[in-house]
Write a protein that holds these residues in place. Structure first.
Motif, PDB file in Angstrom:
ATOM      1  N   PHE A  58     -51.253-114.774   1.088  1.00  0.00           N
ATOM      2  CA  PHE A  58     -49.992-115.165   1.733  1.00  0.00           C
ATOM      3  C   PHE A  58     -48.852-114.272   1.257  1.00  0.00           C
ATOM      4  CE2 PHE A  58     -51.244-118.919   3.869  1.00  0.00           C
ATOM      5  CZ  PHE A  58     -52.029-119.713   3.043  1.00  0.00           C
ATOM      6  N   THR A  59     -48.001-113.817   2.179  1.00  0.00           N
ATOM      7  CA  THR A  59     -46.712-113.225   1.812  1.00  0.00           C
ATOM      8  C   THR A  59     -45.671-113.816   2.765  1.00  0.00           C
ATOM      9  OG1 THR A  59     -47.051-111.353   3.316  1.00  0.00           O
ATOM     10  CG2 THR A  59     -47.612-110.993   0.979  1.00  0.00           C
ATOM     11  N   GLY A  60     -44.402-113.695   2.364  1.00  0.00           N
ATOM     12  CA  GLY A  60     -43.355-114.231   3.240  1.00  0.00           C
ATOM     13  C   GLY A  60     -42.016-113.574   3.017  1.00  0.00           C
ATOM     14  N   GLY A  61     -41.244-113.448   4.076  1.00  0.00           N
ATOM     15  CA  GLY A  61     -39.847-113.023   4.010  1.00  0.00           C
ATOM     16  C   GLY A  61     -39.647-111.560   3.641  1.00  0.00           C
ATOM     17  N   TYR A  62     -38.412-111.259   3.214  1.00  0.00           N
ATOM     18  CA  TYR A  62     -38.052-109.889   2.831  1.00  0.00           C
ATOM     19  C   TYR A  62     -38.868-109.460   1.614  1.00  0.00           C
ATOM     20  CZ  TYR A  62     -34.050-110.488   5.939  1.00  0.00           C
ATOM     21  OH  TYR A  62     -33.252-110.712   7.049  1.00  0.00           O
ATOM     22  N   ALA A  63     -39.042-110.406   0.697  1.00  0.00           N
ATOM     23  CA  ALA A  63     -39.807-110.080  -0.518  1.00  0.00           C
ATOM     24  C   ALA A  63     -41.248-109.733  -0.144  1.00  0.00           C
ATOM     25  CB  ALA A  63     -39.772-111.256  -1.495  1.00  0.00           C
ATOM     26  N   GLY A  64     -41.799-110.494   0.796  1.00  0.00           N
ATOM     27  CA  GLY A  64     -43.165-110.213   1.255  1.00  0.00           C
ATOM     28  C   GLY A  64     -43.258-108.849   1.902  1.00  0.00           C
ATOM     29  N   GLY A  65     -42.238-108.501   2.664  1.00  0.00           N
ATOM     30  CA  GLY A  65     -42.222-107.173   3.296  1.00  0.00           C
ATOM     31  C   GLY A  65     -42.156-106.067   2.254  1.00  0.00           C
ATOM     32  N   TYR A  66     -41.350-106.302   1.200  1.00  0.00           N
ATOM     33  CA  TYR A  66     -41.245-105.310   0.104  1.00  0.00           C
ATOM     34  C   TYR A  66     -42.608-105.133  -0.568  1.00  0.00           C
ATOM     35  CZ  TYR A  66     -39.948-103.343  -4.447  1.00  0.00           C
ATOM     36  OH  TYR A  66     -39.873-102.541  -5.571  1.00  0.00           O
ATOM     37  N   ILE A  67     -43.260-106.259  -0.845  1.00  0.00           N
ATOM     38  CA  ILE A  67     -44.590-106.215  -1.495  1.00  0.00           C
ATOM     39  C   ILE A  67     -45.551-105.381  -0.664  1.00  0.00           C
ATOM     40  CG2 ILE A  67     -46.621-107.620  -2.059  1.00  0.00           C
ATOM     41  CD1 ILE A  67     -44.603-109.877  -2.849  1.00  0.00           C
ATOM     42  N   GLU A  68     -45.609-105.670   0.634  1.00  0.00           N
ATOM     43  CA  GLU A  68     -46.572-104.951   1.489  1.00  0.00           C
ATOM     44  C   GLU A  68     -46.208-103.475   1.625  1.00  0.00           C
ATOM     45  OE1 GLU A  68     -47.505-108.857   4.279  1.00  0.00           O
ATOM     46  OE2 GLU A  68     -47.999-106.873   5.040  1.00  0.00           O
ATOM     47  N   ASP A  69     -44.921-103.164   1.725  1.00  0.00           N
ATOM     48  CA  ASP A  69     -44.515-101.741   1.814  1.00  0.00           C
ATOM     49  C   ASP A  69     -44.960-100.978   0.564  1.00  0.00           C
ATOM     50  OD1 ASP A  69     -41.283-102.193   3.517  1.00  0.00           O
ATOM     51  OD2 ASP A  69     -43.373-102.227   4.225  1.00  0.00           O
ATOM     52  N   LYS A  70     -44.763-101.588  -0.604  1.00  0.00           N
ATOM     53  CA  LYS A  70     -45.122-100.912  -1.858  1.00  0.00           C
ATOM     54  C   LYS A  70     -46.634-100.759  -1.998  1.00  0.00           C
ATOM     55  CE  LYS A  70     -41.111 -99.991  -3.263  1.00  0.00           C
ATOM     56  NZ  LYS A  70     -40.748 -98.554  -3.240  1.00  0.00           N
ATOM     57  N   LEU A  71     -47.384-101.759  -1.495  1.00  0.00           N
ATOM     58  CA  LEU A  71     -48.856-101.656  -1.529  1.00  0.00           C
ATOM     59  C   LEU A  71     -49.316-100.522  -0.622  1.00  0.00           C
ATOM     60  CD1 LEU A  71     -49.867-105.439  -1.402  1.00  0.00           C
ATOM     61  CD2 LEU A  71     -50.126-103.894  -3.365  1.00  0.00           C
ATOM     62  N   LYS A  72     -48.723-100.438   0.566  1.00  0.00           N
ATOM     63  CA  LYS A  72     -49.126 -99.384   1.526  1.00  0.00           C
ATOM     64  C   LYS A  72     -48.802 -97.992   0.974  1.00  0.00           C
ATOM     65  CE  LYS A  72     -48.579-102.487   5.463  1.00  0.00           C
ATOM     66  NZ  LYS A  72     -47.567-103.032   6.401  1.00  0.00           N
ATOM     67  N   GLU A  73     -47.692 -97.881   0.207  1.00  0.00           N
ATOM     68  CA  GLU A  73     -47.350 -96.584  -0.415  1.00  0.00           C
ATOM     69  C   GLU A  73     -48.457 -96.153  -1.379  1.00  0.00           C
ATOM     70  OE1 GLU A  73     -42.463 -97.237  -0.580  1.00  0.00           O
ATOM     71  OE2 GLU A  73     -43.595 -96.841  -2.430  1.00  0.00           O
ATOM     72  N   LYS A  74     -49.188 -97.172  -1.942  1.00  0.00           N
ATOM     73  CA  LYS A  74     -50.266 -96.852  -2.909  1.00  0.00           C
ATOM     74  C   LYS A  74     -51.598 -96.661  -2.201  1.00  0.00           C
ATOM     75  CE  LYS A  74     -47.982 -99.647  -6.503  1.00  0.00           C
ATOM     76  NZ  LYS A  74     -47.661 -98.565  -7.464  1.00  0.00           N
ATOM     77  N   GLY A  75     -51.596 -96.725  -0.852  1.00  0.00           N
ATOM     78  CA  GLY A  75     -52.834 -96.555  -0.092  1.00  0.00           C
ATOM     79  C   GLY A  75     -53.669 -97.812  -0.011  1.00  0.00           C
ATOM     80  N   ILE A  76     -53.025 -98.972  -0.233  1.00  0.00           N
ATOM     81  CA  ILE A  76     -53.733-100.254  -0.157  1.00  0.00           C
ATOM     82  C   ILE A  76     -53.477-100.877   1.210  1.00  0.00           C
ATOM     83  CG2 ILE A  76     -53.829-102.618  -1.124  1.00  0.00           C
ATOM     84  CD1 ILE A  76     -53.018-101.309  -3.844  1.00  0.00           C
ATOM     85  N   ASN A  77     -54.558-101.175   1.959  1.00  0.00           N
ATOM     86  CA  ASN A  77     -54.423-101.805   3.273  1.00  0.00           C
ATOM     87  C   ASN A  77     -53.986-103.262   3.090  1.00  0.00           C
ATOM     88  OD1 ASN A  77     -55.732 -99.513   4.828  1.00  0.00           O
ATOM     89  ND2 ASN A  77     -57.350-100.033   3.357  1.00  0.00           N
ATOM     90  N   CYS A  78     -53.137-103.736   3.996  1.00  0.00           N
ATOM     91  CA  CYS A  78     -52.632-105.114   3.899  1.00  0.00           C
ATOM     92  C   CYS A  78     -52.978-105.900   5.151  1.00  0.00           C
ATOM     93  CB  CYS A  78     -51.113-105.121   3.731  1.00  0.00           C
ATOM     94  SG  CYS A  78     -50.574-104.366   2.197  1.00  0.00           S
ATOM     95  N   ASP A  79     -53.439-107.117   4.958  1.00  0.00           N
ATOM     96  CA  ASP A  79     -53.661-108.035   6.081  1.00  0.00           C
ATOM     97  C   ASP A  79     -53.401-109.453   5.571  1.00  0.00           C
ATOM     98  OD1 ASP A  79     -56.451-108.992   8.266  1.00  0.00           O
ATOM     99  OD2 ASP A  79     -54.268-109.214   8.464  1.00  0.00           O
ATOM    100  N   PHE A  80     -52.125-109.749   5.296  1.00  0.00           N
ATOM    101  CA  PHE A  80     -51.713-111.045   4.755  1.00  0.00           C
ATOM    102  C   PHE A  80     -51.383-112.016   5.895  1.00  0.00           C
ATOM    103  CE2 PHE A  80     -51.325-110.241   0.218  1.00  0.00           C
ATOM    104  CZ  PHE A  80     -51.225-108.868   0.154  1.00  0.00           C
TER     105      PHE A  80
END
Ligand code: TA6
Length: 311
Positions: A58-80
């Motif tokens: 689970f992710t949510g809100g602006y903070a969730g978006g920040y988390i996913e953006d930072k994961l994608k920068e590291k080459g980690i695929n996201c499907d929350f």
């Protein structure tokens, strides 16, 4: 592709302070933000190790978006599964004067039954597509304590190995589904077996009991004394060289990442335990959470001794 599940993802904020005092205004000397929550530390370490990673939960809100953006920068695929609330923050404070580490872990948002069902639908599809699943950490409010039993059941029904790294009632319920690997601490072993583990022999006996109840690999971390792995092939102990620990937050998660990687590569016990121990030790030597230097890991790896303990 390895799927990591983090139901309570966070922005981990590491503060460095000097002589911080309760009840006063304390200025933070350094701060670093990174995706956190045990499952995302596992994800980051897996990525450094070269694995393809899909991060879910689970992710949510602006903070969730920040988390996913930072994961994608590291080459980690996201499907929350996205929920209306804001993902939480977890604060880790290192004080230069007291040399003490203090953590403040926010509870996170509350999820609804519809959110849980929506996540489960997504998770069932993910479980079919990946090679191995690693589930870690606490859960947000609104999630029942038997959620991990349900997730482990789904993983096993999909024919996948599944690691469960959690504690308390979540572990007690989750272990009923017989996950492939767990890494209980001594408090959790006491909860699961009723045994007060004061010495290594008692610890081993308790781990063997958990293994005989259906968990293929039981890992016991003994901090500076290394770690134990109990499996159908016996009891193995990793003896690690003395290291200069910089930040132990997340090194348990790094060990889980090492086991996920090793199991996905079908490693035998000795190699499996050695790799996971080296990654965990290298992670503790980094100031960053959920990070290690591969060159340092390789150096430590060479000096780790694996002993098979005769029972
Ligand atoms: O194990 C370290 C850590 O993952 C921290 O990075 C912080 O995110 C905390 O634990 C979160 O724990 P939880 O069990 O809530 O996922």
């Amino acid at each position: 592709m390895i799927l990591t599940i983090t139901l309570n993802a966070s922005i981990d904020k590491r503060y460095v302070t000097k002589g911080a005092k309760q009840g006063e205004v304390n200025r933070v000397l350094q701060c670093e933000y990174t995706p956190g929550g045990k499952g995302l530390n596992v994800s980051k370490v897996l990525r450094i190790s070269g694995a393809d990673v899909l991060a879910g939960g689970f992710t949510g809100g602006y903070a969730g978006g920040y988390i996913e953006d930072k994961l994608k920068e590291k080459g980690i695929n996201c499907d929350f599964y996205h929920v209306p609330g804001e993902s939480r923050s977890c604060i880790n404070i290192w004080d230069l004067e007291t040399k003490q580490q203090t953590e403040y872990l926010e509870p996170g948002f509350e999820v609804s039954p519809a959110d849980v069902n929506g996540f489960l639908d997504k998770y069932k599809k993910q479980a079919e597509e990946v090679s191995l699943i690693s589930i870690s950490g606490s859960v947000p409010r609104g999630v029942k304590n038997d959620i991990y039993k349900e997730l482990v059941d789904i993983a096993i029904s999909s024919g996948k190995k599944v690691i469960l790294d959690t504690s308390g009632e979540l572990l007690e319920q989750g272990i009923k589904a017989k996950p492939t690997l767990i890494k209980p601490n001594t408090d959790e072993i006491k909860m699961l077996t009723g045994k007060d583990c004061l010495d290594t022999d008692t610890l081993i006996e308790a781990a063997i009991r958990i293994h005989e109840d259906g968990v293929a690999y039981v890992v016991i971390s003994m901090g500076g004394d290394g770690s134990l792995l109990v499996s159908k092939d016996g009891v193995f102990q990793a003896i690690i060289p003395k290291i200069q620990a910089e930040n132990t937050v997340g090194c348990g998660d790094a060990m889980i990442a090492g086991f996920a990687l090793g199991l996905s590569q079908e490693l035998r016990e000795e190699e499996l335990l050695k790799k996971a121990s080296a990654i965990s030790a290298a992670s503790a030597m980094s100031i960053k959470t959920g990070f290690y230097e591969p060159e340092i890991m390789k150096d430590i790896y060479k000096d780790i001794i694996i002993k098979k303990i005769n029972r």
